[in-house]
Design a protein around this motif. Sequence first.
Motif, PDB file in Angstrom:
ATOM      1  N   GLN A   1      47.288  38.856  50.278  1.00 51.35           N
ATOM      2  CA  GLN A   1      48.123  40.013  50.614  1.00 51.35           C
ATOM      3  C   GLN A   1      47.988  41.108  49.557  1.00 51.35           C
ATOM      4  N   TRP A   2      47.945  40.708  48.286  1.00 52.53           N
ATOM      5  CA  TRP A   2      47.731  41.698  47.237  1.00 52.53           C
ATOM      6  C   TRP A   2      46.367  42.367  47.398  1.00 52.53           C
ATOM      7  N   LEU A   3      45.344  41.579  47.678  1.00 46.60           N
ATOM      8  CA  LEU A   3      44.009  42.139  47.865  1.00 46.60           C
ATOM      9  C   LEU A   3      43.997  43.136  49.022  1.00 46.60           C
ATOM     10  N   ALA A   4      44.693  42.808  50.101  1.00 45.03           N
ATOM     11  CA  ALA A   4      44.766  43.734  51.235  1.00 45.03           C
ATOM     12  C   ALA A   4      45.463  45.030  50.853  1.00 45.03           C
ATOM     13  N   LEU A   5      46.494  44.934  50.011  1.00 47.31           N
ATOM     14  CA  LEU A   5      47.182  46.130  49.536  1.00 47.31           C
ATOM     15  C   LEU A   5      46.227  47.031  48.755  1.00 47.31           C
ATOM     16  N   TYR A   6      45.480  46.450  47.818  1.00 43.21           N
ATOM     17  CA  TYR A   6      44.525  47.235  47.036  1.00 43.21           C
ATOM     18  C   TYR A   6      43.471  47.867  47.942  1.00 43.21           C
ATOM     19  N   GLN A   7      42.972  47.101  48.899  1.00 42.11           N
ATOM     20  CA  GLN A   7      41.966  47.645  49.810  1.00 42.11           C
ATOM     21  C   GLN A   7      42.510  48.849  50.582  1.00 42.11           C
TER      22      GLN A   7
ATOM     23  N   LEU B   1      38.756  33.209  40.797  1.00 41.04           N
ATOM     24  CA  LEU B   1      38.517  33.842  42.093  1.00 41.04           C
ATOM     25  C   LEU B   1      38.735  32.877  43.246  1.00 41.04           C
ATOM     26  N   ALA B   2      38.552  31.594  42.994  1.00 42.08           N
ATOM     27  CA  ALA B   2      38.713  30.598  44.057  1.00 42.08           C
ATOM     28  C   ALA B   2      40.133  30.573  44.599  1.00 42.08           C
ATOM     29  N   ALA B   3      41.098  31.108  43.826  1.00 41.11           N
ATOM     30  CA  ALA B   3      42.487  31.097  44.292  1.00 41.11           C
ATOM     31  C   ALA B   3      42.666  31.870  45.587  1.00 41.11           C
ATOM     32  N   LEU B   4      41.790  32.833  45.857  1.00 38.43           N
ATOM     33  CA  LEU B   4      41.881  33.601  47.096  1.00 38.43           C
ATOM     34  C   LEU B   4      41.650  32.732  48.328  1.00 38.43           C
ATOM     35  N   ASP B   5      40.928  31.628  48.149  1.00 40.47           N
ATOM     36  CA  ASP B   5      40.568  30.774  49.277  1.00 40.47           C
ATOM     37  C   ASP B   5      41.561  29.642  49.510  1.00 40.47           C
ATOM     38  N   LEU B   6      42.574  29.531  48.652  1.00 39.38           N
ATOM     39  CA  LEU B   6      43.522  28.434  48.793  1.00 39.38           C
ATOM     40  C   LEU B   6      44.319  28.580  50.090  1.00 39.38           C
ATOM     41  N   GLU B   7      44.427  27.481  50.832  1.00 39.19           N
ATOM     42  CA  GLU B   7      45.240  27.485  52.058  1.00 39.19           C
ATOM     43  C   GLU B   7      46.671  27.090  51.695  1.00 39.19           C
ATOM     44  N   THR B   8      47.276  27.894  50.853  1.00 38.83           N
ATOM     45  CA  THR B   8      48.640  27.649  50.375  1.00 38.83           C
ATOM     46  C   THR B   8      49.377  28.967  50.361  1.00 38.83           C
ATOM     47  N   ASP B   9      50.678  28.891  50.081  1.00 37.82           N
ATOM     48  CA  ASP B   9      51.458  30.124  49.950  1.00 37.82           C
ATOM     49  C   ASP B   9      50.902  30.990  48.838  1.00 37.82           C
ATOM     50  N   GLN B  10      50.449  30.345  47.751  1.00 37.39           N
ATOM     51  CA  GLN B  10      49.890  31.115  46.643  1.00 37.39           C
ATOM     52  C   GLN B  10      48.620  31.845  47.080  1.00 37.39           C
ATOM     53  N   GLY B  11      47.741  31.136  47.818  1.00 39.88           N
ATOM     54  CA  GLY B  11      46.532  31.783  48.305  1.00 39.88           C
ATOM     55  C   GLY B  11      46.839  32.932  49.241  1.00 39.88           C
ATOM     56  N   LEU B  12      47.844  32.761  50.101  1.00 37.63           N
ATOM     57  CA  LEU B  12      48.251  33.828  51.009  1.00 37.63           C
ATOM     58  C   LEU B  12      48.747  35.036  50.236  1.00 37.63           C
ATOM     59  N   GLU B  13      49.535  34.789  49.196  1.00 35.83           N
ATOM     60  CA  GLU B  13      50.051  35.891  48.377  1.00 35.83           C
ATOM     61  C   GLU B  13      48.904  36.657  47.723  1.00 35.83           C
ATOM     62  N   HIS B  14      47.924  35.933  47.193  1.00 37.02           N
ATOM     63  CA  HIS B  14      46.768  36.598  46.586  1.00 37.02           C
ATOM     64  C   HIS B  14      46.047  37.472  47.612  1.00 37.02           C
TER      65      HIS B  14
ATOM     66  N   PHE C   1      42.691  46.103  35.625  1.00 35.94           N
ATOM     67  CA  PHE C   1      42.058  45.045  34.847  1.00 35.94           C
ATOM     68  C   PHE C   1      41.645  43.921  35.784  1.00 35.94           C
ATOM     69  N   MET C   2      40.584  43.222  35.418  1.00 38.19           N
ATOM     70  CA  MET C   2      40.040  42.176  36.284  1.00 38.19           C
ATOM     71  C   MET C   2      41.146  41.206  36.721  1.00 38.19           C
ATOM     72  N   GLY C   3      41.210  40.992  38.013  1.00 36.73           N
ATOM     73  CA  GLY C   3      42.211  40.106  38.592  1.00 36.73           C
ATOM     74  C   GLY C   3      43.431  40.822  39.123  1.00 36.73           C
ATOM     75  N   ASP C   4      43.630  42.084  38.744  1.00 42.23           N
ATOM     76  CA  ASP C   4      44.792  42.830  39.244  1.00 42.23           C
ATOM     77  C   ASP C   4      44.805  42.870  40.766  1.00 42.23           C
ATOM     78  N   GLU C   5      43.616  43.005  41.357  1.00 41.25           N
ATOM     79  CA  GLU C   5      43.543  43.267  42.794  1.00 41.25           C
ATOM     80  C   GLU C   5      44.007  42.085  43.641  1.00 41.25           C
ATOM     81  N   TRP C   6      44.081  40.905  43.070  1.00 44.46           N
ATOM     82  CA  TRP C   6      44.649  39.788  43.831  1.00 44.46           C
ATOM     83  C   TRP C   6      45.839  39.161  43.099  1.00 44.46           C
ATOM     84  N   ALA C   7      46.423  39.913  42.139  1.00 42.86           N
ATOM     85  CA  ALA C   7      47.563  39.425  41.358  1.00 42.86           C
ATOM     86  C   ALA C   7      47.228  38.072  40.746  1.00 42.86           C
ATOM     87  N   ALA C   8      46.150  38.038  39.968  1.00 41.60           N
ATOM     88  CA  ALA C   8      45.683  36.797  39.354  1.00 41.60           C
ATOM     89  C   ALA C   8      46.808  36.114  38.587  1.00 41.60           C
TER      90      ALA C   8
END
Length: 604
Positions: free
Chosen positions: A497-503, A482-495, A418-425
């Motif tokens: 990492q999830w995206l890298a896992l899906y890739q 989607l902007a959460a992927l660009d956050l320079e925070t721990d939360q952005g890093l976690e997102h 579902f939309m957002g799964d790939e970065w653990a929205a």
Amino acid sequence: MPLRTEPDWRHGAVLLDPQHTRFALWAPDAKEVSLVLDDGQRLAMPALADGWFVLEAACSAGTGYRFAIDQRLEVPDPASRAQNGDVHTSSRVVDPAAYAWQHSTWQGRPWHEAIIYELHVGALGGYAGVERQLPRLAALGITAIELMPLAQFPGDRNWGYDGVLPYAPQASYGTPEQLKQLVDTAHGLGLMVILDVVYNHFGPDGNYLGEYAREFFREDIHTPWGAAIDFRRPEVRRYFIDNALMWLNEYRFDGLRMDAVHAINDPQFLKDFARQVRAAIEPGRHVWLNLENEFNQAGLLEEGFDAQWNDDGHNTLHVLLTGETDAYYQDFAQQPTRKLARLLSEGFVYQGQANRHGEARGEPSAHLPPTAFVLFLQNHDQIGNRALGERLPRLAPAQALQAATALLLLAPMIPLMFMGDEWAASEPFLFFTSHHGELADAVREGRRNEFADFAAFNDPQRREAIPDPNDPRTFEASRPALAALDLETDQGLEHRQWLALYQQLLQIRHAEIIPRLPGAFALGTEVLADGAVSARWRMGDGQVLRIDLNLGAQPLALPRPAAERCLWRSPAHSTEPSQHGVLEPWTAIVSLSQQDSAEIQDEQ
């Protein structure tokens, strides 16, 4: 103009040439019908046999019109191709050939290549907003997007399952041409496009069929939405089959997901539907037909349908990941690990066994290939039908969810996300509508009362905290950020990492799983401990795919030596065999090996 004779009328407005349109309305309860044009003209429609009113008129594309019933009621066309606003406004004549396709030779992709990404068009900004996401999704490894229903609904916010004009794409999302451009762009990127269609009911606001075509429904059978649609009527059957062919041929959709066919109450219609739709598709073109079916009717998957959404798979994995056993999860609370073993080996969990109500559910499914089942960890229903719309990253340990994601994306079943799964929205996906007045009140209270069976909402005061579906803030809260992927925070890093896992997992699926899927079958699944299984499949090229999965909190000994080639193991960056043959907590190991055919035969 003289009326051309035609023995079986097509519903709605059909453009005959640039200046003339034929209008046809099935209204067996009406004594007279008039075509009312937006410019004020009123043209009587001749009554023909079997309840049809048909008129050819000098109308070009873009003409707005309604039908006047017995001089007492003006209604939109129930087969409207586009609305000039809402479901209560006038319909509009559409030229289906107006859009110039850029990828007209696209023939689709075979079903075994499906990696499906379900999304809500409104939440992503309409047809143009979804189109902007397509390059990102194609680069991720998605091969198909699935759009939640587009049939015109009241207001501008809705899941889509309250649609009342199945032929008209939702006007608040954009124009029919913008929808075609979305499909066209997807094809240029190698993406299939599936549409979720609702043929089991009409929404509660804007459906006028009962005023002039009561025979469209049958009062002897009721669904959760009221009187059942009467698929025994040839006019009704044609209404829905022609609708499917419009989406597939005029809009060039690559497949349909049929919502809740257990509420259709006519298995023969479903078989006829699949047969007639496939007969009308040009040779060589890949078209996918999928079902949602609470009855687990495995037989339909041998009657022209490619696959069924496997709710049993989701429910079992959800219990194992979260420990939740309220309401319908009660059916999966007992021995969930054995249920996981059954679904990995045989498809459905319920194949005739009694559910919590003592009712037999399902049909045997072990003979079907793994690709007959669409597996998912989340979808619109399983997030949105939670009271607060929480996603799995808020409900399950991250490592366990990563292991389950490896199972989802590397097992031989067809994966859906579902939309957002790939970065653990982080955003919820809530139930939203835009009803007004008494209907809005009824939807809000009905929504809150749905959760009385859940322990967390037994208290009526707690249920008051459930978001109002009609509040615009409920919709806004459901839009993935989607902007959460660009956050320079721990939360952005976690997102990220999830995206890298899906890739990584999708790259493995494309390289190692998809080429071997045709001809794959299950070899069996062994229960290792609570929450832990070892599943094996013989792939089409003779190699054996093995997934060792531990969703429990205790380490386990592997049941047999490590396979020849490890494709993936937790954590995601390592592909080394597990130390000393141990399957760590919240871990998955995915591997391929050669095996002698005689040994496989013995295991079967």
